[in-house]
Structure formats: structure tokens, C-alpha cells
Design a protein around this motif. Structure first.
Motif, PDB file in Angstrom:
ATOM      1  N   LYS A 151      54.476  59.475  49.863  1.00  0.00           N
ATOM      2  CA  LYS A 151      54.201  58.028  48.720  1.00  0.00           C
ATOM      3  C   LYS A 151      55.689  57.883  48.173  1.00  0.00           C
TER       4      LYS A 151
ATOM      5  N   ALA B 194      57.385  54.343  48.691  1.00  0.00           N
ATOM      6  CA  ALA B 194      58.017  53.553  47.557  1.00  0.00           C
ATOM      7  C   ALA B 194      59.452  53.154  47.286  1.00  0.00           C
TER       8      ALA B 194
ATOM      9  N   ASP C  42      59.903  45.719  49.283  1.00  0.00           N
ATOM     10  CA  ASP C  42      58.705  45.248  49.408  1.00  0.00           C
ATOM     11  C   ASP C  42      58.313  44.605  50.811  1.00  0.00           C
TER      12      ASP C  42
ATOM     13  N   ALA D 162      55.582  45.082  53.583  1.00  0.00           N
ATOM     14  CA  ALA D 162      54.551  44.422  53.998  1.00  0.00           C
ATOM     15  C   ALA D 162      54.707  44.150  55.433  1.00  0.00           C
TER      16      ALA D 162
ATOM     17  N   LEU E 218      45.846  46.855  52.777  1.00  0.00           N
ATOM     18  CA  LEU E 218      47.192  46.821  51.987  1.00  0.00           C
ATOM     19  C   LEU E 218      47.767  45.721  52.432  1.00  0.00           C
TER      20      LEU E 218
ATOM     21  N   GLU F 247      46.270  42.668  50.264  1.00  0.00           N
ATOM     22  CA  GLU F 247      46.179  43.026  48.694  1.00  0.00           C
ATOM     23  C   GLU F 247      47.186  44.187  48.398  1.00  0.00           C
ATOM     24  N   PRO F 248      48.404  44.023  48.481  1.00  0.00           N
ATOM     25  CA  PRO F 248      49.372  45.090  48.395  1.00  0.00           C
ATOM     26  C   PRO F 248      49.328  45.846  47.004  1.00  0.00           C
ATOM     27  N   ASP F 249      48.955  45.023  46.053  1.00  0.00           N
ATOM     28  CA  ASP F 249      49.106  45.474  44.651  1.00  0.00           C
ATOM     29  C   ASP F 249      47.392  46.068  44.273  1.00  0.00           C
ATOM     30  N   ALA F 250      46.661  46.053  45.166  1.00  0.00           N
ATOM     31  CA  ALA F 250      45.223  46.742  44.963  1.00  0.00           C
ATOM     32  C   ALA F 250      45.089  48.078  45.643  1.00  0.00           C
ATOM     33  N   VAL F 251      44.432  48.700  45.003  1.00  0.00           N
ATOM     34  CA  VAL F 251      43.961  50.274  45.780  1.00  0.00           C
ATOM     35  C   VAL F 251      43.025  49.744  46.868  1.00  0.00           C
TER      36      VAL F 251
ATOM     37  N   SER G  47      40.761  55.403  49.810  1.00  0.00           N
ATOM     38  CA  SER G  47      42.055  56.074  49.318  1.00  0.00           C
ATOM     39  C   SER G  47      42.045  57.559  49.437  1.00  0.00           C
TER      40      SER G  47
END
Length: 83
Positions: free
Chosen positions: A5, A9, A13, A17, A57, A60-64, A68
Motif C-alpha cells: 500500500k 501510494a 496517479d 491509473a 479501481l 473509480e480510483p477514489d472509491a473503495v 477489499s
């Protein structure tokens, strides 16, 4: 081993993507799914489930994502395998 992770991170971005888009399209091919499954020693349904996560992902890269946890991955894999 470094926490994945944290490593993800640190990626730009746009790079992340593009990586997810490539995974999504690569795993959308049934021959590729079979090769990846054989290489990893897992059922094809599990690779399809991982592709599903990559699609979520990527879109919707900002959504969980809906999946998961490993338990949720196991459940989706079983569903895709028709078990």
C-alpha cells in the motif's frame, strides 16, 4: 518486505491509473487469464475476480472497491467459478 500500500501510494496517479488500465485490459482476454492462472497456480475464476477489482479501481480510483479483503476475493472467485 515493504508494505505494498505504501509503495502504490508513492506512484504518480497517472502511472497508477495506466497500470490499472493495462491490468484490466490484459486480464479481459480469456487466454491471458488462463496463462496467468497457470503461472500463479490459482483457478481462472480467481484471476477474473482480480481483473474485476482492477476494473473497479480503474473506473473509480477514489472509491473503495466492492472487494477489499481476501475473504471477499474468495467469495467472488467462488461465485465466478459457479461454486
Amino acid at each position: 518486505m515493504k508494505n505494498i500500500k505504501n509503495t502504490l501510494a508513492q506512484l504518480d496517479d497517472d502511472l497508477l491509473a495506466e497500470l490499472l488500465d493495462a491490468a484490466q485490459f490484459a486480464l479481459n482476454d480469456s487466454r491471458t487469464v488462463k496463462r496467468v492462472a497457470a503461472e500463479l497456480g490459482v483457478p481462472a475464476a480467481r484471476v477474473k475476480a482480480l481483473a474485476y477489482i482492477a476494473v473497479q479501481l480503474s473506473m473509480e480510483p477514489d472509491a473503495v472497491p466492492e472487494v477489499s479483503t481476501m475473504a471477499e476475493l474468495d467469495a467472488l472467485s467462488a461465485e465466478l467459478a459457479g461454486v
